[in-house]
Design an enzyme around this catalytic site. Structure first.
Site, PDB file in Angstrom:
ATOM      1  N   GLU A 124       2.664   7.285  -1.781  1.00  0.00           N
ATOM      2  CA  GLU A 124       2.388   8.637  -2.287  1.00  0.00           C
ATOM      3  C   GLU A 124       2.741   9.737  -1.292  1.00  0.00           C
ATOM      4  OE1 GLU A 124      -1.138   5.841  -3.193  1.00  0.00           O
ATOM      5  OE2 GLU A 124       0.061   6.412  -1.451  1.00  0.00           O
ATOM      6  N   ASP A 149      -8.932   3.319  -3.643  1.00  0.00           N
ATOM      7  CA  ASP A 149      -9.978   3.346  -2.614  1.00  0.00           C
ATOM      8  C   ASP A 149     -11.265   3.995  -3.123  1.00  0.00           C
ATOM      9  OD1 ASP A 149      -8.013   2.269  -1.051  1.00  0.00           O
ATOM     10  OD2 ASP A 149      -7.613   4.092   0.081  1.00  0.00           O
ATOM     11  N   ASP A 171       0.816  -1.213   0.000  1.00  0.00           N
ATOM     12  CA  ASP A 171       0.000   0.000   0.000  1.00  0.00           C
ATOM     13  C   ASP A 171       0.852   1.268   0.000  1.00  0.00           C
ATOM     14  OD1 ASP A 171      -2.360   1.406   0.002  1.00  0.00           O
ATOM     15  OD2 ASP A 171      -2.984   0.805   2.010  1.00  0.00           O
TER      16      ASP A 171
END
Length: 669
Positions: A395, A459, A392
């Site tokens: 960023e 998401d 995950d």
């Protein structure tokens, strides 16, 4: 084939493979340069970036020089353009100039795609797209109440262009592609129908040019340039990965899926290392190590994983490149010098990730990459039998950290997901698990393709909304596939549930229908599992998931064929219609249906309450309806599409026609 400079009456053209790629005229110069004054604000992965450029120079004069041209202002060179084969090197010659805008030639009606993984638009015409990896935002539509609320709560609403995975590569319907070979902040701007503009926050930029006879060849070229993924493992395409995060009871819950007849290939428990409750919802405890906390949630996990393996079911987990300050690994990483530091001291730079602070691993250090790959992904995960994980984030690199290699964090920010992917790939290779174990990522930038074997679309909200709902996963797969990512999938059921926005039965059913026709099918409980429906909440939903998991498993031989095409030709599994039918401009903007390989058309129902939908059947041959067996002539058709019967068609002359014909019985059974 090299770029050629062609003189014109009042300027020049750059031509590549018989097409004009850049046109400079006295009345319409091809570039300008300036000095930037940036402002960057980050809050929990959401960025506000602005600039106040000054000293703008737009040179109209030019002259040929060896290897290219120079642009002149008042007779003095102010910028240069050098040609190196199929690449252009543009450089500002005025001291202090660190902003450039280059205007590539656009023909009337020319379609343009690319930009990495885009959620809102497949065709980019008429819009501008900042290339900056970040949280994509919640709602992503400034006209909605949800986005307004999220913007008020920390810049978190997003817009159509926000994406985890930007990439400064664009393709056009003249079958040209342009790639900016840089990681700095940049903007792809297609609002001017006469020019494809690229704004670069640097005083120099290198552009790579690609030209082909059609889109298949062009996509293949880009895939080869950025690196092709290994074929997906048999287990990943041979059934569904069930996502559950209720601790040890997840193993008991999995049995309900098996008893319902689901084709189960894996159990994904992202909470394997523990959880923490926040106002956003149930978050994971960011400490990727076996501990008292993880042992309490999953007692004797190694034995449980081995038990699943004996039944042919893999176990998957979760990791990200940050470590919580209250975790077991934080002090070990701090003493090892593995964190990004503050600029004004040797203290660890801490980031607020939403009610807990974390250190950011400094992957510019080779020793840190080695440590994370071995110490965490290797010993804590792969060595206990974990066969894959969600890798995950990536960023969140702040722009004011101090990095070990001395690089500017503003330049390094977009590179971070690629370094993160490299760490994960290194771990698999260290255990001989490349092509067997599988990690999947949402974040990316140019070059992530060479390391990341599988994307997931991030998401999405748990709804049907235009810019953040179920339909965006189709656009994400199609756009990312054009720039070299063969495999994409999504959180079946959606993820983000905030401010009363919760899953309904129809959304869960429609997401199953969509996920069955992705190369990997994986469910997710979402950020607020207790507030939302789960696939084992009711017998109806459990049976729905089971049926579509069997459809997904039945298609495994075809998906294996698509893996071979991805390896050999760089073609994505899910494809825009125009990829195989480039002579029909009406297909250039179609983003709500796709070709699954060359032999299937999938038109998922992504509009709430719809019982029918319009489908485009491309080409000149007949298409056969999967569920009724009825043949349709090519063209635009309106077909019935009740829940349980999404519009899916196949070519009767396909080598896989018999396999496709069996889908009806698989679904019914």
């Amino acid at each position: 084939m090299e770029v050629r400079v062609l003189n014109a009456e009042d300027g020049f053209d750059l031509e590549y493979r018989g097409r004009v790629v850049l046109r400079h005229r006295l009345a319409c110069p091809a570039l300008d340069i300036s000095r930037g004054k940036p402002s960057v604000e980050m809050y929990r992965g959401n960025f506000s970036i602005s600039d106040e450029p000054s000293g703008r120079v737009t040179p109209a004069q030019w002259r040929r020089v060896d290897g290219g041209v120079e642009f002149l202002e008042g007779g003095v060179p102010c910028a240069s353009l050098r040609i190196d084969g199929a690449a252009l090197q543009v450089e500002a010659l005025v001291p202090g100039c660190d902003r450039m805008t280059i205007r590539f030639h656009a023909q009337p009606g020319e379609a343009v795609w690319g930009g990495g993984e885009q959620m809102s638009y497949l065709a980019l015409n008429g819009c501008s797209f900042p290339m900056w990896t970040s949280e994509p935002g919640v709602g992503r539509d400034k006209s909605t109440e949800l986005t307004r609320i999220m913007d008020e709560q920390g810049m978190a609403g997003g817009d159509y262009w926000n994406t985890n995975y930007p990439q400064p590569t664009f393709l056009t319907s003249r079958w040209l592609a342009v790639h900016l070979d840089a990681a700095c902040y940049n903007v792809l701007d297609f609002r001017d129908p006469t020019a494809h503009c690229v704004e670069v926050w640097s005083g120099s930029a290198r552009f790579e040019l690609f030209g082909a006879s059609g889109p298949l060849e062009l996509v293949s070229m880009l895939s080869e340039r950025f690196g092709r993924q290994p074929p997906l493992p048999d287990w990943a395409i041979g059934g569904a990965i069930v996502g559950l995060k209720s601790g040890a009871s997840s193993f008991d819950r999995l049995e309900r899926f098996v008893e319902a007849g689901a084709a189960v290939s894996g159990l994904w428990c992202e909470d394997w290392a523990g959880i923490r409750e926040t106002s956003f919802g149930r978050r994971l405890f960011w400490d990727w190590v076996g501990s008292e906390r993880s042992e309490a949630r999953y007692p004797d996990l190694r034995a449980s994983i081995a038990g699943l393996a004996e039944r042919g079911i893999r176990f998957l987990a979760y990791a990200n490149p940050y470590l919580a300050v209250d975790g077991t690994l934080y002090e070990e990483a701090r003493q090892g010098g593995h964190f990004c530091l503050r600029q004004d001291s040797d203290e660890v730079y801490l980031v607020d990730f939403g009610e807990f602070d974390c250190g950011v691993l400094d992957f510019t250090r080779e020793s840190t990459r080695d440590w994370f790959a071995e110490r965490i992904l290797g010993r804590e995960m792969l060595d206990i039998g974990i066969s894959g994980w969600m890798a995950d984030f990536g960023e969140y690199l702040p722009t004011d950290v101090r990095l070990a290699d001395g690089s500017d964090a503003m330049e390094a920010h977009n590179r971070w997901p690629v370094l993160w992917a490299q760490v994960n790939a290194q771990a698999l290779a260290s255990r001989g698990k490349t092509g067997d174990a599988l990690f999947f990522m949402r974040a990316g930038y140019s070059g992530v393709q060479a390391y990341c074997p599988l994307l997931w679309a991030g998401d999405q909200c748990v709804d049907f909304t235009r810019h953040d709902g179920i339909g965006t996963v189709v656009t994400a797969a199609l756009s990312s596939g054009l720039v070299g990512n063969a495999y994409s999938h999504s959180d079946c059921g959606g993820y983000t549930s905030l401010h009363g926005n919760v899953r309904n039965v129809e959304l869960m059913q429609r997401w199953c229908e969509l996920s069955a026709f992705a190369p990997v099918m994986r469910s997710h409980e979402g950020n607020r599992p207790d507030d939302n429906l789960q696939f084992d909440s009711t017998p109806e939903l459990l049976n729905c998931f089971a049926r579509w998991s069997r459809v997904h498993a039945h298609l495994a031989p075809y998906v294996r064929h698509l893996c071979h095409e991805a390896q050999g030709d760089g073609l994505p599994a899910q494809r825009p219609l125009f990829l195989h039918y480039p002579d029909d401009p009406e297909l250039f903007t179609v983003q709500d249906q796709f070709l699954y390989g060359a032999d299937m058309v999938v038109a998922p129902v992504i509009e709430e309450g719809a019982e029918a939908r319009r489908v485009i059947l491309p080409g000149s041959g007949v298409w056969r309806h999967c569920w009724t067996g009825e043949d349709f002539a090519p063209g635009v058709v309106e077909v019935s599409a009740p829940v349980g019967q999404p519009p899916v068609f196949y070519r009767p002359d396909s080598a896989f026609a018999q396999l496709f014909a069996g889908l009806k019985e698989v679904l019914r059974g």
